[in-house]
Design a protein around this motif. Structure first.
Motif, short mmCIF file in Angstrom:
data_model
loop_
_atom_site.label_atom_id
_atom_site.label_comp_id
_atom_site.label_asym_id
_atom_site.label_seq_id
_atom_site.Cartn_x
_atom_site.Cartn_y
_atom_site.Cartn_z
N ARG A 27 0.86 -1.19 0.00
CA ARG A 27 0.00 0.00 0.00
C ARG A 27 0.90 1.23 0.00
O ARG A 27 1.62 1.49 0.96
N VAL A 28 0.84 2.00 -1.09
CA VAL A 28 1.68 3.18 -1.25
C VAL A 28 0.81 4.43 -1.15
O VAL A 28 -0.10 4.61 -1.96
N PRO A 29 1.07 5.28 -0.16
CA PRO A 29 0.28 6.51 -0.04
C PRO A 29 0.39 7.36 -1.31
O PRO A 29 1.47 7.48 -1.90
N HIS A 30 -0.74 7.93 -1.71
CA HIS A 30 -0.76 8.78 -2.90
C HIS A 30 -1.99 9.68 -2.82
O HIS A 30 -2.93 9.38 -2.08
N THR A 31 -2.00 10.72 -3.59
CA THR A 31 -3.14 11.64 -3.59
C THR A 31 -4.31 11.11 -4.39
O THR A 31 -5.39 11.69 -4.38
N ARG A 32 -4.11 9.99 -5.08
CA ARG A 32 -5.15 9.37 -5.90
C ARG A 32 -5.16 7.87 -5.65
O ARG A 32 -4.20 7.29 -5.19
N GLY A 33 -6.27 7.25 -6.06
CA GLY A 33 -6.37 5.80 -6.11
C GLY A 33 -6.41 5.41 -7.57
O GLY A 33 -6.12 6.23 -8.45
N VAL A 34 -6.77 4.17 -7.86
CA VAL A 34 -6.92 3.74 -9.26
C VAL A 34 -8.33 3.23 -9.50
O VAL A 34 -9.00 2.77 -8.58
N LEU A 35 -8.75 3.35 -10.75
CA LEU A 35 -10.04 2.80 -11.16
C LEU A 35 -9.80 1.35 -11.57
O LEU A 35 -9.07 1.09 -12.52
N ALA A 36 -10.39 0.43 -10.83
CA ALA A 36 -10.15 -0.99 -11.11
C ALA A 36 -11.25 -1.83 -10.46
O ALA A 36 -11.86 -1.40 -9.48
N HIS A 37 -11.45 -3.02 -11.00
CA HIS A 37 -12.41 -3.95 -10.41
C HIS A 37 -11.81 -4.58 -9.15
O HIS A 37 -12.48 -4.73 -8.13
N SER A 38 -10.53 -4.95 -9.22
CA SER A 38 -9.84 -5.51 -8.06
C SER A 38 -9.16 -4.37 -7.32
O SER A 38 -9.56 -3.22 -7.43
N ASP A 39 -8.06 -4.66 -6.61
CA ASP A 39 -7.34 -3.59 -5.92
C ASP A 39 -6.49 -2.75 -6.88
O ASP A 39 -5.89 -1.77 -6.48
N TRP A 71 -14.25 -11.26 -8.08
CA TRP A 71 -12.96 -10.55 -8.11
C TRP A 71 -13.09 -9.08 -7.75
O TRP A 71 -12.11 -8.35 -7.80
N LYS A 72 -14.30 -8.64 -7.35
CA LYS A 72 -14.50 -7.25 -6.95
C LYS A 72 -13.63 -6.96 -5.72
O LYS A 72 -13.70 -7.68 -4.72
N ASP A 73 -12.79 -5.95 -5.82
CA ASP A 73 -11.89 -5.54 -4.75
C ASP A 73 -10.91 -6.64 -4.34
O ASP A 73 -10.39 -6.63 -3.21
N ALA A 74 -10.64 -7.58 -5.23
CA ALA A 74 -9.76 -8.71 -4.91
C ALA A 74 -8.34 -8.24 -4.58
O ALA A 74 -7.83 -7.27 -5.17
N ASP A 75 -7.72 -8.93 -3.67
CA ASP A 75 -6.32 -8.72 -3.31
C ASP A 75 -5.46 -9.33 -4.42
O ASP A 75 -5.50 -10.54 -4.66
N SER A 76 -4.68 -8.51 -5.09
CA SER A 76 -3.88 -8.99 -6.21
C SER A 76 -2.80 -9.98 -5.79
O SER A 76 -2.35 -10.79 -6.59
#
Length: 160
Positions: A27-39, A71-76
């Motif tokens: 988990r890398v702190p950032h000002t944004r997240g990503v748009l994705a089905h999983s993490d 796979w919604k919010d799945a841990d990669s």
């Protein structure tokens, strides 16, 4: 004679709302997240594709389709471990892997060792066999404008 196979993978995700990105299982702190089905861990998704490619088993979307609610919010990291199980079930093992993360931000360097350790643990190999590095696109294109993040990976499989 040693049998080997090489696979390569690539993944990209657009940035969206959030306060961190998952990269290489970290988990890398950032000002944004990503748009994705999983993490949305582009590094691990690229590595999964490299592994599946080396096995000639298609790509991550075929094994973990974004249309499947499982796979919604799945841990990669869990997805990566499932790919490694496919490797072992076919009599192969991971020899080494090399990943490049492409982005302007966040800075990857401070987190690279933790990524190497997480990836090595999931692959069942020594940390010295996992390369993680980053580069920018010199402010060019969608990555350079900070619209998203990408990763590419290569993986060597050894039989036996």
């Amino acid at each position: 004679m040693t049998k080997i196979r090489i696979g390569q993978g690539f993944d990209v995700h657009a940035f969206g709302d959030g306060d961190h990105v998952m990269l290489g299982g970290v988990r890398v702190p950032h000002t944004r997240g990503v748009l994705a089905h999983s993490d949305g861990d582009v590094a691990l998704h690229a590595l999964c594709d490299a592994i599946l490619g080396a096995l000639a088993l298609g790509d991550i979307g075929q094994h973990f389709p974004p249309t499947d609610p499982r796979w919604k919010d799945a841990d990669s990291r869990a997805l990566l471990r499932q790919c490694v199980a496919l490797v072992h079930a076919r009599g192969w093992r991971v020899g080494n892997c090399d990943l490049t993360i492409l982005c302007e931000q966040p800075k990857v360097g401070p987190h690279a060792q933790a990524m190497r350790e997480a990836i090595a643990a999931d692959l069942g190999i020594e940390v010295e066999a996992v390369g993680v590095k980053a580069t920018t696109t010199e402010a060019l294109g969608f990555l350079g404008r900070g619209e998203g993040i990408a990763a590419q990976a290569a993986c060597l499989l050894v039989h036996g």
